[in-house]
Design an enzyme around this catalytic site. Structure first.
Site, PDB file in Angstrom:
ATOM      1  N   PRO A   1     -74.220 -37.781 -34.328  1.00 43.82           N
ATOM      2  CG  PRO A   1     -75.050 -36.110 -33.183  1.00 43.82           C
ATOM      3  CD  PRO A   1     -74.894 -36.390 -34.388  1.00 43.82           C
TER       4      PRO A   1
ATOM      5  CG  ASP B   1     -78.827 -37.169 -36.531  1.00 44.56           C
ATOM      6  OD1 ASP B   1     -78.495 -36.374 -35.173  1.00 44.56           O
ATOM      7  OD2 ASP B   1     -78.794 -36.692 -37.244  1.00 44.56           O
ATOM      8  CG  HIS B   2     -79.117 -37.261 -28.999  1.00 45.09           C
ATOM      9  ND1 HIS B   2     -80.310 -36.406 -28.717  1.00 45.09           N
ATOM     10  CD2 HIS B   2     -78.850 -37.778 -27.759  1.00 45.09           C
ATOM     11  CE1 HIS B   2     -80.465 -36.417 -27.320  1.00 45.09           C
ATOM     12  NE2 HIS B   2     -79.601 -37.278 -26.568  1.00 45.09           N
ATOM     13  NE  ARG B   3     -76.591 -34.401 -36.474  1.00 42.53           N
ATOM     14  CZ  ARG B   3     -76.133 -34.469 -37.860  1.00 42.53           C
ATOM     15  NH1 ARG B   3     -75.237 -33.601 -38.199  1.00 42.53           N
ATOM     16  NH2 ARG B   3     -76.531 -35.412 -38.614  1.00 42.53           N
TER      17      ARG B   3
END
Lengths: 333, 420
Positions: free
Chosen positions: B216, B389-391
């Site tokens: 994401p 990386d939004h994770r």
């Protein structure tokens, strides 16, 4: 233009249609001659020349010594000098002594003389198995001649084509091997026009329309394949049956068009598979219709053995069962 | 007989494309003589000959993508028993060997046929025509027929799925319909040219789409004032005749900022439910070459001076230009920089270089009126875009990270204090 009803036809067998074709041409052209072993007084081993010697005399329908090379060599000489000889080999398997004459002279004189001379002769030869003949009598060695540029190879499968193709062959300016399927000689009768007509050399025929698979055969094998095609109607397999009629040159357009439509092909011939004309048909399919194939092309052919003694010939010859099996294999690949 | 197989010439590669053969069947070869050139996802590598002998067979065609472990060339070792055999016996032996090898080669291909659809697939010519006419790469279609054969239905299903799952721009869609609706036009029109989608281009494509599909992405934009840095570089140039490029300063500043925000120098192991914070600060440089994008790595930037980083950047970029990068220079990256400023860009949404967590793009520096101490002044400003990386991290961390970077780069003197 005449309609069908105006054309007078006779019900003839294939061998009678051959006789009719010969008679038509003997009547029409003085330069047409018939020669071979026992073709005169005896009317030929299969009676294909029956009555012709009586009608046209022994100068035009002549018996020869038992010497195939001599018959063909004489014919070549006659052809170069303005005659149109029709030589008979009693069986195609007897042609081997004449092969040298055909290969090195008949088929090449046109190219050797830069078209100054051509060799307008026909070699008629009964061929194929299924009549319980002794050794060599049943050979189906057409591919020896299709590999011979300069020579046309023609095989009728029915009485109508037999007369029309034979007349076209006699009129052709180049040598033609005219193969007559023995098993079909008296197998059935068909309407044959009394008058002169021709069936174009180099053109095959579509005998049945179909959607699922193209079945390609010639000579004796056409009727065998027809039985297979008919049987498969019950299984809802729709076959397009092609009768090639001329093996050299092949009717590439007919083959390609049909295989493009159905996407599948089964080739049937009674000659041994290796080196057979089936491979040339396969090559046409490969070149012209490759991207339309839905399954590998199947071949149903004789085995790679000499034609067997008659007790085994039904095992050797393609049967409707073998053909239906191949068709199902093609359709369910 | 010695089989030369495609081995793993790069980090974790699974396949390579044969680009050219450097020998032909019948050639004598020496030990270590290059035999064949293979394009992997990162490098163009030459496979050397393991023995001295004669080339007996070439097993894969130029342009073919072969998997690791596939025999590419068969050699006959010099002085071997086979070579001493003579005449028909030898020929028969070679023939039977070849047949054996062909069979096992075929089996290997079939066995190694990956589910995701690379390598050769089974399909009839008719099915291949349907794929061609629908502009579908049949190798991407998963077969459901006998032995995994791709059937007509598989191709149609793939087409329908593709049509419904990819929302396209109307214009793009129209273009595609022109192609799929009347395929022969593509081949018949002399104006259209086909570029093979293979080798480096295909590898980039695969990597990018995988990254975008799985990570994401969030891109955070910021601007940095480079006036002081430019002044410092001018001073250095005046005094010493040369100065390190701006990129060397950026990378040093990144190495420092990453120590404060290690989450951006990390690898996510989703299945293990762990985020690995890397101890090395190996900065990859997205480099544009004739063959496409490649990312050489400057290792251990935390240990290098700005001058050393500058030298190293120059070295790896030269190697990239000459297509001479080795496995070492292409592996181990922990964070990537895309310095597109010199090309004129002012903004982008860069795609993360998997398995890294973040990537930063530096854009064009231009003089702009800005407000400093309530006064309008002219400063040299540069935009930056940072995708992460939004994770693994959130926007606040990304903002803090770029603030930290800006603080260092806007005050080079302060940065000196923090350097190791």
């Amino acid at each position: 233009m005449k309609t069908m009803t105006e054309i007078k036809t006779n019900k003839l067998t294939l061998v009678q249609a051959v006789t009719d074709g010969l008679r038509t041409m003997l009547r029409e052209h003085e330069e047409v001659l018939v020669l071979g072993e026992d073709v005169g007084q005896n009317g030929g081993v299969f009676r294909a020349t029956d009555g012709l010697a009586a009608e046209f005399g022994e100068a035009r329908v002549m018996d020869t010594p038992l010497a195939e090379a001599g018959i063909v060599g004489t014919s070549i000489g006659l052809a170069i000098n303005g005659f149109r000889p029709v030589a008979e080999m009693q069986f195609l398997g007897f042609v081997y002594p004449a092969y040298e004459q055909i290969m090195t002279h008949a088929s090449r004189i046109r190219s050797r003389t830069l078209s100054r001379y051509s060799v307008p002769m026909v070699i008629r030869a009964p061929y194929g198995g299924g009549i319980r003949a002794p050794e060599i009598h049943s050979d189906s060695c057409e591919s020896l001649f299709t590999h011979m540029p300069g020579m046309k190879v023609v095989v009728p499968s029915n009485p109508y084509d037999a007369k029309g193709l034979l007349i076209a062959a006699i009129e052709d300016p180049d040598p033609v091997l005219f193969m007559e399927p023995m098993r079909s000689y008296r197998a059935f009768k068909a309407d044959v026009p009394e008058e002169k007509y021709t069936v174009e050399l180099g053109k095959g025929a579509k005998l049945t329309e179909g959607e699922d698979v193209t079945v390609i055969a010639w000579g004796n094998m056409v009727s065998t394949a027809q039985k297979a095609v008919d049987q498969l109607k019950d299984d809802n397999i729709s076959c397009e049956l092609l009768d090639l009629r001329t093996l050299y040159p092949l009717d590439k357009d007919l083959i390609a068009e049909s295989v493009k439509k159905t996407g599948r092909a089964v080739i049937v011939h009674e000659a041994p598979e290796t080196g057979g004309v089936g491979n040339d048909v396969l090559s046409v399919i490969n070149n012209e219709a490759f991207l339309y194939l839905r399954s590998p092309v199947q071949k149903v052919a004789g085995f790679d053995t000499p034609f067997p003694f008659f007790s085994l010939e039904e095992e050797y010859l393609p049967t409707p069962e073998r053909i239906t099996h191949a068709i199902k294999k093609a359709v369910t690949f | 007989m010695v089989e030369v197989k495609l081995h793993d010439v790069g980090e974790g590669m699974t396949e390579g494309e044969i680009t050219q053969y450097l020998v032909s069947v019948g050639d004598s070869v020496k030990v270590d003589q290059p035999l064949v050139e293979v394009q992997t996802d990162k490098v163009s590598a030459e496979l050397p000959s393991p023995v001295a002998g004669t080339v007996k067979a070439i097993k894969a065609e130029v342009g073919e993508v072969v998997t690791v472990g596939t025999t590419v060339i068969v050699l006959e070792k010099a002085g071997s028993r086979e070579e001493q055999q003579s005449g028909a016996g030898k020929r028969a032996q070679v023939k039977s060997d070849m047949r054996k090898e062909q069979t096992s080669f075929k089996m290997r291909i079939e066995k190694s046929r990956p589910a995701e659809g690379t390598g050769r697939v089974l399909a009839t010519p008719y099915t291949r025509r349907i794929a061609l006419e629908n502009n579908i790469d049949i190798e991407q279609v998963k077969g459901t027929g006998p032995a995994g054969r791709v059937t007509d239905e598989d191709v149609y299903a793939y087409r329908d799925q593709k049509d419904s799952s990819v929302p396209e721009e109307p214009e793009q869609r129209e273009k595609e319909q022109q192609v799929t609706g009347h395929l022969p036009a593509v081949y018949e029109t002399p104006e259209s040219n086909m570029i093979p989608y293979r080798g480096r281009r295909k590898q980039i494509g695969k990597k990018m789409s995988h990254s975008l599909k799985t990570i994401p992405h969030v891109t955070h934009f910021d601007e940095v004032d480079l006036t002081n840095l430019i002044r410092l570089r001018d001073e250095l140039k005046e005094e010493t005749g040369s100065a390190p490029g701006a990129a060397a300063f950026f990378i040093k500043a990144l190495a420092i900022a990453l120590k404060d925000y290690p989450v951006f120098n990390a690898v996510l192991h989703e299945e293990k439910e762990q985020i690995e914070l890397k101890k090395e600060y190996n900065i990859g440089l997205a480099a544009d070459t004739e063959d496409g994008l490649i990312v050489p790595v400057v290792h251990h930037t935390e240990r290098l001076s700005i001058a050393e980083i500058h030298t190293e950047i120059k070295r790896v970029l030269n190697l990239a230009k000459e297509n001479n990068l080795t496995k070492k220079e292409l592996s181990g990256g922990t964070f990537t920089v895309s310095n597109v400023g010199p090309l004129g860009s002012i903004g982008a949404t860069p795609v993360i270089n998997e398995p890294e967590t973040a990537l930063i793009a530096f854009h064009k520096t231009k003089k702009m009126p800005v407000v400093r101490n309530d006064e309008i002044v002219i400063r040299s400003m540069m935009n930056l875009s940072m995708s992460f990386d939004h994770r693994v991290a959130d926007g606040a961390a990304a903002v803090a990270f770029t603030n930290r970077f800006a603080q260092l780069i806007e005050n080079p003197a302060k940065m000196m204090l923090e350097m190791v």
